[in-house]
Design an enzyme around this catalytic site. Structure first.
Site, PDB file in Angstrom:
ATOM      1  N   THR A 227       0.823  -1.210   0.000  1.00 31.86           N
ATOM      2  CA  THR A 227       0.000   0.000   0.000  1.00 31.86           C
ATOM      3  C   THR A 227       0.855   1.258   0.000  1.00 31.86           C
ATOM      4  O   THR A 227       0.635   2.173  -0.795  1.00 31.86           O
ATOM      5  CB  THR A 227      -0.953   0.006   1.213  1.00 31.86           C
ATOM      6  OG1 THR A 227      -1.718  -1.203   1.209  1.00 31.86           O
ATOM      7  CG2 THR A 227      -1.897   1.187   1.159  1.00 31.86           C
TER       8      THR A 227
ATOM      9  N   LYS B 142       7.935   9.257  20.735  1.00 26.79           N
ATOM     10  CA  LYS B 142       8.341   9.985  21.943  1.00 26.79           C
ATOM     11  C   LYS B 142       7.125  10.444  22.754  1.00 26.79           C
ATOM     12  O   LYS B 142       7.265  11.217  23.693  1.00 26.79           O
ATOM     13  CB  LYS B 142       9.202  11.197  21.550  1.00 26.79           C
ATOM     14  CG  LYS B 142      10.456  10.817  20.761  1.00 26.79           C
ATOM     15  CD  LYS B 142      11.152  12.060  20.228  1.00 26.79           C
ATOM     16  CE  LYS B 142      12.305  11.655  19.309  1.00 26.79           C
ATOM     17  NZ  LYS B 142      12.912  12.841  18.641  1.00 26.79           N
TER      18      LYS B 142
ATOM     19  N   ARG C 175      -2.324   5.476   7.217  1.00 25.67           N
ATOM     20  CA  ARG C 175      -2.668   4.152   7.733  1.00 25.67           C
ATOM     21  C   ARG C 175      -2.427   4.176   9.237  1.00 25.67           C
ATOM     22  O   ARG C 175      -1.386   4.634   9.698  1.00 25.67           O
ATOM     23  CB  ARG C 175      -1.832   3.046   7.095  1.00 25.67           C
ATOM     24  CG  ARG C 175      -1.980   1.708   7.846  1.00 25.67           C
ATOM     25  CD  ARG C 175      -1.394   0.544   7.116  1.00 25.67           C
ATOM     26  NE  ARG C 175      -2.217   0.206   5.967  1.00 25.67           N
ATOM     27  CZ  ARG C 175      -2.022  -0.873   5.218  1.00 25.67           C
ATOM     28  NH1 ARG C 175      -1.032  -1.707   5.498  1.00 25.67           N
ATOM     29  NH2 ARG C 175      -2.799  -1.135   4.195  1.00 25.67           N
TER      30      ARG C 175
ATOM     31  N   HIS D 298     -10.553  -0.436   4.482  1.00 25.99           N
ATOM     32  CA  HIS D 298      -9.403  -0.247   3.585  1.00 25.99           C
ATOM     33  C   HIS D 298      -9.993   0.031   2.204  1.00 25.99           C
ATOM     34  O   HIS D 298      -9.993  -0.834   1.324  1.00 25.99           O
ATOM     35  CB  HIS D 298      -8.541  -1.510   3.583  1.00 25.99           C
ATOM     36  CG  HIS D 298      -7.182  -1.332   2.980  1.00 25.99           C
ATOM     37  ND1 HIS D 298      -6.810  -0.192   2.307  1.00 25.99           N
ATOM     38  CD2 HIS D 298      -6.097  -2.162   2.948  1.00 25.99           C
ATOM     39  CE1 HIS D 298      -5.555  -0.322   1.888  1.00 25.99           C
ATOM     40  NE2 HIS D 298      -5.106  -1.504   2.263  1.00 25.99           N
TER      41      HIS D 298
END
Length: 293
Positions: free
Chosen positions: A43, A70, A92, A120
């Site tokens: 993808t 982080k 995504r 999707h």
């Protein structure tokens, strides 16, 4: 733009991709950011190729080495990216609904490249394009989607899109991998491959989404292949001219055998080619609605 128009546009992009000169200028001067919070090969690379073929400046954001690791929140990431003035962000994410949330926080176009076990959309579009190019139609065909339906965003998007285009969609899986109450939505469900594949025109296999499973859903991989893995014997339950599909990545010997995956009835490699064409079509459709288009 409706589904048929988008597939027609993608059909034209197939021809562009097969030329020596593959470049177009639909997105010239535009910036496309691919923001992938989950690992992806097909993808992400197809969105990158699609954007570059349309002339966009494409940046792949490496989330593994980004501020997200982080402790930065998705909202903060969205605000940071928005300040860079991108035109399109392809996202995504491992959480269902994350793409919709991000789309509300930025000023540019956002494309869903898969969110959790939710949807999707571009995978369903490329699957529909592959079917239409090989069968000449989608309406009236029987499509059996087999495997881990419960955790599959590909299954959900295909169920919606193929049904909307007039296909008869069947779901074939062990009872532990079928969503509760799915039959109430009007889809035929089977726990037997022999019954589910009977007279099917298309057999679409799904991999076991082990990364989304909490607990044991199948006794063992070996047992799963014995009852639900697509081999030549089980493919024989479908129509003689049935075609085989798989969104990838494939686990050979788990949900599909190598001889079927590489056989004459397989469309798996063609699906990859159609992926670039469909994503070019989606980006080009967006291009006409971008500011100053």
């Amino acid at each position: 733009m409706d589904i048929k128009a988008l597939l027609d546009l993608a059909d034209a992009q197939v021809e562009v991709s097969r030329q020596v000169e593959k470049r177009k200028s639909s997105l010239r001067g535009r910036t496309q950011i691919n923001l992938f919070f989950e690992p992806s090969t097909r993808t992400q690379s197809s969105f990158e190729i699609a954007g570059k073929r349309l002339g966009a400046d494409v940046m792949n954001m490496q989330v593994a080495s980004s501020s997200v690791k982080k402790g930065e929140t998705l909202i903060d990431t969205a605000a940071t990216l928005n300040a860079m003035r991108p035109d399109i962000i392809v996202v995504r994410h491992h959480a269902a609904g994350a793409v919709h949330l991000l789309a509300r926080k930025v000023d540019c176009s956002v494309v869903n490249a898969g969110d959790g076990a939710h949807e999707h959309p571009t995978q369903a579009l490329l699957d529909a394009l592959t079917i239409r190019r090989n069968k000449g139609r989608i309406e009236g065909l029987t499509v059996a989607i087999c495997g881990d339906i419960l955790h599959s965003r590909v299954a959900r998007s295909n169920m919606i899109l193929l049904a909307a285009m007039g296909a008869r969609v069947r779901l074939v899986a062990p009872s532990t991998l079928l969503p509760p109450g799915i039959a109430r939505l009007g889809f035929e469900t089977f726990t037997s491959m022999s019954e589910g594949l009977k007279d099917a025109d298309i057999v679409m296999m799904l991999r076991l989404q082990l990364e989304r499973m909490n607990g044991s859903f199948v006794p063992s991989v070996k047992e799963y292949f014995r009852f639900y893995g697509l081999d030549q014997e089980k493919l024989g339950y479908a129509k003689p001219d049935a075609l085989v599909m798989h969104p990838g990545p494939m686990n050979r010997g788990v949900e599909i055998s190598s001889d079927v995956a590489d056989g004459a009835q397989s469309l798996i490699r063609e699906q990859v080619e159609m992926g670039v064409a469909v994503r070019m079509a989606v980006l080009e459709a967006l291009a006409s609605h971008l500011p100053n288009a």
